[in-house]
Design a protein around this motif. Structure first.
Motif, PDB file in Angstrom:
ATOM      1  N   VAL A   4     -32.801 -23.856  34.371  1.00 52.32           N
ATOM      2  CA  VAL A   4     -31.795 -23.155  35.163  1.00 52.32           C
ATOM      3  C   VAL A   4     -31.140 -22.051  34.350  1.00 52.32           C
ATOM      4  CG1 VAL A   4     -29.720 -23.383  36.573  1.00 52.32           C
ATOM      5  CG2 VAL A   4     -31.356 -25.275  36.473  1.00 52.32           C
ATOM      6  N   PHE A   5     -31.216 -20.843  34.874  1.00 54.35           N
ATOM      7  CA  PHE A   5     -30.471 -19.717  34.329  1.00 54.35           C
ATOM      8  C   PHE A   5     -29.120 -19.691  35.031  1.00 54.35           C
ATOM      9  CE2 PHE A   5     -34.688 -18.791  33.037  1.00 54.35           C
ATOM     10  CZ  PHE A   5     -34.615 -17.960  31.927  1.00 54.35           C
ATOM     11  N   CYS A   6     -28.090 -19.997  34.267  1.00 54.82           N
ATOM     12  CA  CYS A   6     -26.730 -20.105  34.803  1.00 54.82           C
ATOM     13  C   CYS A   6     -26.038 -18.760  34.618  1.00 54.82           C
ATOM     14  CB  CYS A   6     -25.950 -21.184  34.069  1.00 54.82           C
ATOM     15  SG  CYS A   6     -26.761 -22.803  34.023  1.00 54.82           S
ATOM     16  N   ALA A   7     -25.703 -18.114  35.720  1.00 51.94           N
ATOM     17  CA  ALA A   7     -25.139 -16.764  35.662  1.00 51.94           C
ATOM     18  C   ALA A   7     -23.731 -16.744  36.242  1.00 51.94           C
ATOM     19  CB  ALA A   7     -26.031 -15.791  36.437  1.00 51.94           C
ATOM     20  N   ALA A   8     -22.815 -16.144  35.527  1.00 51.46           N
ATOM     21  CA  ALA A   8     -21.440 -15.950  35.989  1.00 51.46           C
ATOM     22  C   ALA A   8     -20.723 -15.077  34.965  1.00 51.46           C
ATOM     23  CB  ALA A   8     -20.713 -17.284  36.177  1.00 51.46           C
ATOM     24  N   ARG A   9     -19.466 -14.776  35.242  1.00 50.39           N
ATOM     25  CA  ARG A   9     -18.716 -13.901  34.337  1.00 50.39           C
ATOM     26  C   ARG A   9     -18.185 -14.642  33.117  1.00 50.39           C
ATOM     27  NH1 ARG A   9     -14.380 -11.672  38.407  1.00 50.39           N
ATOM     28  NH2 ARG A   9     -14.576 -13.864  39.005  1.00 50.39           N
ATOM     29  N   ASP A  47     -29.631 -28.178  29.335  1.00 51.50           N
ATOM     30  CA  ASP A  47     -30.748 -27.507  28.668  1.00 51.50           C
ATOM     31  C   ASP A  47     -31.184 -26.271  29.457  1.00 51.50           C
ATOM     32  OD1 ASP A  47     -32.613 -27.092  26.652  1.00 51.50           O
ATOM     33  OD2 ASP A  47     -34.159 -28.298  27.625  1.00 51.50           O
ATOM     34  N   GLY A  48     -30.184 -25.511  29.886  1.00 54.90           N
ATOM     35  CA  GLY A  48     -30.430 -24.284  30.631  1.00 54.90           C
ATOM     36  C   GLY A  48     -30.161 -23.058  29.783  1.00 54.90           C
ATOM     37  N   VAL A  49     -29.993 -21.930  30.463  1.00 54.86           N
ATOM     38  CA  VAL A  49     -29.735 -20.657  29.793  1.00 54.86           C
ATOM     39  C   VAL A  49     -28.484 -20.037  30.389  1.00 54.86           C
ATOM     40  CG1 VAL A  49     -30.646 -18.371  29.238  1.00 54.86           C
ATOM     41  CG2 VAL A  49     -32.215 -20.313  29.455  1.00 54.86           C
ATOM     42  N   ALA A  50     -27.534 -19.679  29.562  1.00 52.88           N
ATOM     43  CA  ALA A  50     -26.296 -19.049  30.016  1.00 52.88           C
ATOM     44  C   ALA A  50     -26.444 -17.530  29.956  1.00 52.88           C
ATOM     45  CB  ALA A  50     -25.118 -19.494  29.154  1.00 52.88           C
ATOM     46  N   ILE A  51     -26.176 -16.866  31.068  1.00 56.93           N
ATOM     47  CA  ILE A  51     -26.267 -15.410  31.139  1.00 56.93           C
ATOM     48  C   ILE A  51     -24.955 -14.875  31.714  1.00 56.93           C
ATOM     49  CG2 ILE A  51     -27.467 -13.425  32.117  1.00 56.93           C
ATOM     50  CD1 ILE A  51     -29.319 -14.915  30.354  1.00 56.93           C
ATOM     51  N   ALA A  52     -24.215 -14.120  30.909  1.00 63.31           N
ATOM     52  CA  ALA A  52     -22.996 -13.491  31.421  1.00 63.31           C
ATOM     53  C   ALA A  52     -23.394 -12.420  32.429  1.00 63.31           C
ATOM     54  CB  ALA A  52     -22.191 -12.882  30.281  1.00 63.31           C
ATOM     55  N   CYS A  53     -22.955 -12.568  33.664  1.00 58.28           N
ATOM     56  CA  CYS A  53     -23.372 -11.629  34.702  1.00 58.28           C
ATOM     57  C   CYS A  53     -22.306 -11.521  35.782  1.00 58.28           C
ATOM     58  CB  CYS A  53     -24.697 -12.068  35.325  1.00 58.28           C
ATOM     59  SG  CYS A  53     -25.289 -10.958  36.637  1.00 58.28           S
ATOM     60  N   ASP A  54     -21.773 -10.335  35.911  1.00 62.68           N
ATOM     61  CA  ASP A  54     -20.893  -9.989  37.021  1.00 62.68           C
ATOM     62  C   ASP A  54     -21.781  -9.334  38.074  1.00 62.68           C
ATOM     63  OD1 ASP A  54     -19.148  -8.760  38.815  1.00 62.68           O
ATOM     64  OD2 ASP A  54     -17.714  -8.180  37.265  1.00 62.68           O
ATOM     65  N   GLN A  97     -25.694  -5.452  34.629  1.00 63.21           N
ATOM     66  CA  GLN A  97     -25.674  -6.872  34.277  1.00 63.21           C
ATOM     67  C   GLN A  97     -26.651  -7.668  35.132  1.00 63.21           C
ATOM     68  OE1 GLN A  97     -21.800  -8.682  33.751  1.00 63.21           O
ATOM     69  NE2 GLN A  97     -20.909  -6.779  32.957  1.00 63.21           N
ATOM     70  N   VAL A  98     -26.800  -7.308  36.391  1.00 63.98           N
ATOM     71  CA  VAL A  98     -27.784  -7.958  37.253  1.00 63.98           C
ATOM     72  C   VAL A  98     -29.198  -7.638  36.763  1.00 63.98           C
ATOM     73  CG1 VAL A  98     -28.716  -8.076  39.598  1.00 63.98           C
ATOM     74  CG2 VAL A  98     -26.235  -8.006  39.243  1.00 63.98           C
ATOM     75  N   ASP A  99     -29.422  -6.400  36.372  1.00 62.56           N
ATOM     76  CA  ASP A  99     -30.733  -6.015  35.826  1.00 62.56           C
ATOM     77  C   ASP A  99     -31.042  -6.806  34.561  1.00 62.56           C
ATOM     78  OD1 ASP A  99     -30.995  -4.171  37.875  1.00 62.56           O
ATOM     79  OD2 ASP A  99     -30.361  -2.462  36.647  1.00 62.56           O
ATOM     80  N   ALA A 100     -30.033  -7.009  33.729  1.00 65.25           N
ATOM     81  CA  ALA A 100     -30.232  -7.780  32.500  1.00 65.25           C
ATOM     82  C   ALA A 100     -30.557  -9.238  32.818  1.00 65.25           C
ATOM     83  CB  ALA A 100     -28.995  -7.684  31.614  1.00 65.25           C
ATOM     84  N   LEU A 101     -29.937  -9.784  33.855  1.00 62.93           N
ATOM     85  CA  LEU A 101     -30.242 -11.141  34.296  1.00 62.93           C
ATOM     86  C   LEU A 101     -31.712 -11.242  34.699  1.00 62.93           C
ATOM     87  CD1 LEU A 101     -29.599 -14.040  35.313  1.00 62.93           C
ATOM     88  CD2 LEU A 101     -28.814 -12.980  37.452  1.00 62.93           C
ATOM     89  N   GLN A 160     -32.386  -8.172  45.377  1.00 65.21           N
ATOM     90  CA  GLN A 160     -33.330  -7.089  45.078  1.00 65.21           C
ATOM     91  C   GLN A 160     -33.939  -7.245  43.686  1.00 65.21           C
ATOM     92  OE1 GLN A 160     -30.790  -3.649  45.689  1.00 65.21           O
ATOM     93  NE2 GLN A 160     -31.685  -3.246  47.700  1.00 65.21           N
ATOM     94  N   ALA A 161     -33.103  -7.585  42.719  1.00 59.86           N
ATOM     95  CA  ALA A 161     -33.556  -7.647  41.336  1.00 59.86           C
ATOM     96  C   ALA A 161     -34.564  -8.769  41.103  1.00 59.86           C
ATOM     97  CB  ALA A 161     -32.360  -7.821  40.398  1.00 59.86           C
ATOM     98  N   LEU A 162     -34.467  -9.867  41.867  1.00 60.02           N
ATOM     99  CA  LEU A 162     -35.285 -11.044  41.620  1.00 60.02           C
ATOM    100  C   LEU A 162     -36.358 -11.280  42.672  1.00 60.02           C
ATOM    101  CD1 LEU A 162     -32.457 -13.352  40.295  1.00 60.02           C
ATOM    102  CD2 LEU A 162     -34.457 -12.626  39.003  1.00 60.02           C
ATOM    103  N   LEU A 163     -36.432 -10.427  43.672  1.00 57.59           N
ATOM    104  CA  LEU A 163     -37.381 -10.650  44.762  1.00 57.59           C
ATOM    105  C   LEU A 163     -38.822 -10.702  44.264  1.00 57.59           C
ATOM    106  CD1 LEU A 163     -38.175 -11.002  47.682  1.00 57.59           C
ATOM    107  CD2 LEU A 163     -37.868  -8.528  48.021  1.00 57.59           C
ATOM    108  N   GLY A 164     -39.189  -9.773  43.399  1.00 58.04           N
ATOM    109  CA  GLY A 164     -40.562  -9.759  42.902  1.00 58.04           C
ATOM    110  C   GLY A 164     -40.909 -11.039  42.156  1.00 58.04           C
TER     111      GLY A 164
END
Length: 253
Positions: free
Chosen positions: A38-43, A56-63, A69-73, A121-125
């Motif tokens: 699980v990629f856990c995304a939040a601010r 045992d997931g991945v923390a991604i700072a994303c607003d 920041q969405v592109d980086a996610l 949009q960023a994750l559709l592909g």
């Protein structure tokens, strides 16, 4: 693009937005228990890091209101993603139309609608490559209007129709588009944020209600959808506590 479903020996990948608390955090735990990475995304990166360490997931700072920041996610997730939980959102204020703060409505739109669009949009592909699924967390605020709900009903309705349009546009392609529409869920932050930190107002929302839903109830719906065969689409699942017959009729002691 190659469209190959996740191989049996590959770990499935999930992205959860708004994962730092409430429904997002509970869903991240439920998905991890099903074997997802699980990629856990939040601010709030501090809370995310603790959650990611736990599961045992991945923390991604994303607003989700910030495109870079969405592109980086999306870049961190990579070319394949089995599940995206579009959960980031929330309500701001409960003023009637006559006195509503336009800035509150704009904030809600940017998070609930534009932010969800950016993530989708960023994750559709990556989702299509995995024959995966999107789950949109909307609200029973999209079921019908209620007093003081003009802004929140509006943005959740927009999110609902985004999911519906996406499902139509992707017909014939290997992507499920599902929606969960929760009613009264008692979490530590939703109503507190809505009422700008006013604890008394936040507590009044749930006063006298026998067993409102909790975040884990919605997470169980997310978990269930995530385990279904790739041809099974849950167009919309409406879930309320027994005490809530509608947005405006709630049994209270």
């Amino acid at each position: 693009m190659s469209h190959l479903p996740t191989a049996p020996n590959e770990q499935k990948i999930a992205v959860v937005t708004g994962a730092s608390s409430g429904i997002g955090a509970a869903s991240a735990r439920a998905l991890a228990a099903e074997g997802f990475k699980v990629f856990c995304a939040a601010r709030r990166i501090e809370q995310l890091t603790a959650l990611a360490d736990e599961i045992d997931g991945v923390a991604i700072a994303c607003d989700v209101t910030v495109q870079t920041q969405v592109d980086a996610l999306a870049a961190a997730v990579g070319p394949r993603c089995d599940l995206v939980l579009n959960n980031a959102g929330g309500a701001v204020g409960q003023d009637p139309i006559e006195t509503a703060n336009v800035a509150d409505w704009e904030k809600m739109y940017q998070i609930n609608v534009a932010g969800t669009l950016r993530v989708t949009q960023a994750l559709l592909g990556a989702v299509e490559a995995a024959h995966g699924a999107f789950i949109f967390i909307t609200s029973t605020a999209a079921e019908t209007a209620y007093e003081g709900g003009g802004g929140y009903c509006g943005v959740k309705s927009a999110e609902r129709y985004m999911a519906g349009s996406l499902r139509l546009e992707l017909a014939g392609r290997p992507v499920r588009v599902c929606e969960i529409s929760p009613g009264m869920v008692h979490t530590g932050e939703f109503s507190l944020v809505r009422f700008n930190g006013d604890q008394a107002k936040a507590d009044a929302v749930y006063a006298g209600v026998d067993q409102p839903l909790v975040a884990e109830d919605i997470a169980e719906c997310v978990r269930w959808i995530s385990t279904l065969s790739e041809y099974v689409n849950i167009d919309r699942l409406v879930i309320r506590p027994r005490a809530q017959a509608s947005n405006w009729k709630v049994a209270r002691d």
